[in-house]
Design a protein around this motif. Structure first.
Motif, PDB file in Angstrom:
ATOM      1  N   LEU A   3       0.841  -1.195   0.000  1.00 45.29           N
ATOM      2  CA  LEU A   3       0.000   0.000   0.000  1.00 45.29           C
ATOM      3  C   LEU A   3       0.871   1.239   0.000  1.00 45.29           C
ATOM      4  N   PRO A   4       0.383   2.299  -0.626  1.00 45.91           N
ATOM      5  CA  PRO A   4       1.129   3.568  -0.532  1.00 45.91           C
ATOM      6  C   PRO A   4       1.270   3.973   0.927  1.00 45.91           C
ATOM      7  N   ARG A   5       2.330   4.674   1.209  1.00 49.21           N
ATOM      8  CA  ARG A   5       2.686   4.979   2.591  1.00 49.21           C
ATOM      9  C   ARG A   5       1.575   5.742   3.332  1.00 49.21           C
ATOM     10  N   TYR A   6       1.017   6.752   2.682  1.00 46.70           N
ATOM     11  CA  TYR A   6      -0.013   7.555   3.369  1.00 46.70           C
ATOM     12  C   TYR A   6      -1.259   6.741   3.661  1.00 46.70           C
ATOM     13  N   GLU A   7      -1.569   5.821   2.738  1.00 46.25           N
ATOM     14  CA  GLU A   7      -2.749   4.990   2.958  1.00 46.25           C
ATOM     15  C   GLU A   7      -2.544   4.130   4.208  1.00 46.25           C
ATOM     16  N   ARG A   8      -1.320   3.623   4.367  1.00 43.15           N
ATOM     17  CA  ARG A   8      -1.033   2.796   5.533  1.00 43.15           C
ATOM     18  C   ARG A   8      -1.157   3.623   6.818  1.00 43.15           C
ATOM     19  N   ILE A   9      -0.625   4.838   6.760  1.00 44.20           N
ATOM     20  CA  ILE A   9      -0.699   5.698   7.947  1.00 44.20           C
ATOM     21  C   ILE A   9      -2.158   5.942   8.332  1.00 44.20           C
ATOM     22  N   TRP A  10      -2.978   6.259   7.339  1.00 49.51           N
ATOM     23  CA  TRP A  10      -4.385   6.546   7.631  1.00 49.51           C
ATOM     24  C   TRP A  10      -5.130   5.307   8.112  1.00 49.51           C
ATOM     25  N   LEU A  11      -4.776   4.153   7.571  1.00 48.14           N
ATOM     26  CA  LEU A  11      -5.393   2.911   8.040  1.00 48.14           C
ATOM     27  C   LEU A  11      -5.100   2.694   9.521  1.00 48.14           C
ATOM     28  N   TRP A  12      -3.848   2.875   9.885  1.00 45.32           N
ATOM     29  CA  TRP A  12      -3.462   2.718  11.285  1.00 45.32           C
ATOM     30  C   TRP A  12      -4.154   3.755  12.153  1.00 45.32           C
ATOM     31  N   SER A  17      -7.927   4.941  16.268  1.00 41.17           N
ATOM     32  CA  SER A  17      -8.909   5.784  16.975  1.00 41.17           C
ATOM     33  C   SER A  17     -10.180   4.995  17.266  1.00 41.17           C
ATOM     34  N   LEU A  18     -10.542   4.057  16.384  1.00 39.61           N
ATOM     35  CA  LEU A  18     -11.713   3.208  16.666  1.00 39.61           C
ATOM     36  C   LEU A  18     -11.493   2.442  17.968  1.00 39.61           C
ATOM     37  N   LEU A  19     -10.331   1.805  18.063  1.00 38.00           N
ATOM     38  CA  LEU A  19      -9.995   1.036  19.256  1.00 38.00           C
ATOM     39  C   LEU A  19      -9.995   1.926  20.489  1.00 38.00           C
ATOM     40  N   PHE A  20      -9.388   3.090  20.340  1.00 40.78           N
ATOM     41  CA  PHE A  20      -9.303   4.024  21.460  1.00 40.78           C
ATOM     42  C   PHE A  20     -10.694   4.386  21.993  1.00 40.78           C
ATOM     43  N   PHE A  21     -11.612   4.738  21.080  1.00 40.05           N
ATOM     44  CA  PHE A  21     -12.939   5.151  21.547  1.00 40.05           C
ATOM     45  C   PHE A  21     -13.750   3.979  22.090  1.00 40.05           C
ATOM     46  N   LEU A  22     -13.531   2.780  21.507  1.00 43.74           N
ATOM     47  CA  LEU A  22     -14.208   1.605  22.062  1.00 43.74           C
ATOM     48  C   LEU A  22     -13.761   1.372  23.500  1.00 43.74           C
ATOM     49  N   VAL A  23     -12.471   1.505  23.726  1.00 42.31           N
ATOM     50  CA  VAL A  23     -11.938   1.294  25.077  1.00 42.31           C
ATOM     51  C   VAL A  23     -12.485   2.363  26.026  1.00 42.31           C
ATOM     52  N   VAL A  24     -12.484   3.614  25.568  1.00 38.04           N
ATOM     53  CA  VAL A  24     -12.959   4.711  26.427  1.00 38.04           C
ATOM     54  C   VAL A  24     -14.427   4.531  26.773  1.00 38.04           C
ATOM     55  N   THR A  25     -15.284   4.259  25.760  1.00 34.79           N
ATOM     56  CA  THR A  25     -16.711   4.129  26.064  1.00 34.79           C
ATOM     57  C   THR A  25     -16.970   2.864  26.879  1.00 34.79           C
ATOM     58  N   GLY A  26     -16.239   1.797  26.599  1.00 37.50           N
ATOM     59  CA  GLY A  26     -16.385   0.573  27.382  1.00 37.50           C
ATOM     60  C   GLY A  26     -16.029   0.827  28.827  1.00 37.50           C
ATOM     61  N   PHE A  27     -14.950   1.536  29.042  1.00 43.63           N
ATOM     62  CA  PHE A  27     -14.503   1.851  30.394  1.00 43.63           C
ATOM     63  C   PHE A  27     -15.554   2.677  31.134  1.00 43.63           C
ATOM     64  N   MET A  28     -16.061   3.714  30.450  1.00 39.01           N
ATOM     65  CA  MET A  28     -17.061   4.580  31.102  1.00 39.01           C
ATOM     66  C   MET A  28     -18.321   3.803  31.418  1.00 39.01           C
ATOM     67  N   GLY A  29     -18.753   2.943  30.464  1.00 39.02           N
ATOM     68  CA  GLY A  29     -19.997   2.219  30.669  1.00 39.02           C
ATOM     69  C   GLY A  29     -19.877   1.194  31.780  1.00 39.02           C
ATOM     70  N   VAL A  30     -18.792   0.433  31.789  1.00 44.93           N
ATOM     71  CA  VAL A  30     -18.679  -0.697  32.708  1.00 44.93           C
ATOM     72  C   VAL A  30     -18.156  -0.274  34.077  1.00 44.93           C
ATOM     73  N   TYR A  31     -17.062   0.480  34.093  1.00 45.50           N
ATOM     74  CA  TYR A  31     -16.414   0.745  35.371  1.00 45.50           C
ATOM     75  C   TYR A  31     -16.931   1.987  36.073  1.00 45.50           C
ATOM     76  N   MET A  32     -17.331   2.989  35.289  1.00 43.06           N
ATOM     77  CA  MET A  32     -17.802   4.199  35.942  1.00 43.06           C
ATOM     78  C   MET A  32     -19.322   4.197  36.070  1.00 43.06           C
ATOM     79  N   GLY A  33     -19.977   3.200  35.467  1.00 45.55           N
ATOM     80  CA  GLY A  33     -21.430   3.101  35.580  1.00 45.55           C
ATOM     81  C   GLY A  33     -22.156   4.270  34.934  1.00 45.55           C
ATOM     82  N   LEU A  34     -21.575   4.841  33.891  1.00 43.30           N
ATOM     83  CA  LEU A  34     -22.227   5.976  33.226  1.00 43.30           C
ATOM     84  C   LEU A  34     -23.226   5.468  32.195  1.00 43.30           C
ATOM     85  N   HIS A  35     -24.385   6.113  32.173  1.00 47.01           N
ATOM     86  CA  HIS A  35     -25.404   5.781  31.198  1.00 47.01           C
ATOM     87  C   HIS A  35     -25.947   7.092  30.670  1.00 47.01           C
ATOM     88  N   PRO A  36     -26.704   7.028  29.563  1.00 48.07           N
ATOM     89  CA  PRO A  36     -27.302   8.267  29.082  1.00 48.07           C
ATOM     90  C   PRO A  36     -28.058   8.933  30.226  1.00 48.07           C
TER      91      PRO A  36
END
Ligand code: CUA
Length: 156
Positions: A3-12, A17-36
């Motif tokens: 893959l072209p270099r920039y495409e690889r960078i953007w893929l990563w 960021s998907l993983l990061f936000f999944l972890v953050v929302t999972g953490f807030m939902g499960v451990y901090m007991g936050l709900h809407p």
């Protein structure tokens, strides 16, 4: 893969960021007991909804000169009570929950648009000025009978 270099960078960057936000929302939902938070501050045990206040006695109760409290339990596939009558000009305080899965409570032509989650009491207040008949609809898909799940609100 070549893959072209920039495409690889953007893929990563994208997957990272998907993983990061999944972890953050999972953490807030499960451990901090936050709900809407909006209108869902109060809880009720879904298995015992019909044994405890305020849903042991679902219905419409007058709480002031022009004020009513509507205690409604939703279930697959309906509402208890499924017909509500109030005089024109009434302010209705809705207190609604579900005893099984997620349902909705939507009254077309008004601003009443609620999501009902088992274990939570959803509250909303609306004034019905004009006499008329309103449909109460479930607008959260809840199973095979979802399309038949409805009630009526009559402003007399
Ligand atoms: Cu209840 Cu859709």
């Amino acid at each position: 893969m070549d893959l072209p270099r920039y495409e690889r960078i953007w893929l990563w960057f994208g997957s990272g960021s998907l993983l990061f936000f999944l972890v953050v929302t999972g953490f807030m939902g499960v451990y901090m007991g936050l709900h809407p938070a909006d209108g869902m501050a109060h809880t009720v045990e879904p298995e015992r909804v019909e044994e405890v206040a305020p849903f042991a006695d679902p219905g419409v109760y007058q709480t002031g000169p022009n004020e009513f409290e509507a205690r409604i339990v939703s279930f697959i596939f309906g509402y208890t009570p499924n017909e509500i009558r109030v005089p024109a000009g009434s302010t209705v305080h809705f207190k609604v929950t579900s005893r099984d899965v997620i349902h909705g409570l939507f009254i077309p032509g008004t601003s009443v648009n609620l999501m009902l989650t088992p274990g939570h009491i959803t509250e909303y207040t609306h004034q019905f000025k004009q006499p008329g008949e309103y449909l109460i609809l479930c607008h959260e898909y809840c199973g095979s009978g979802h399309h038949y799940m409805q009630g009526r609100l009559i402003v007399e």
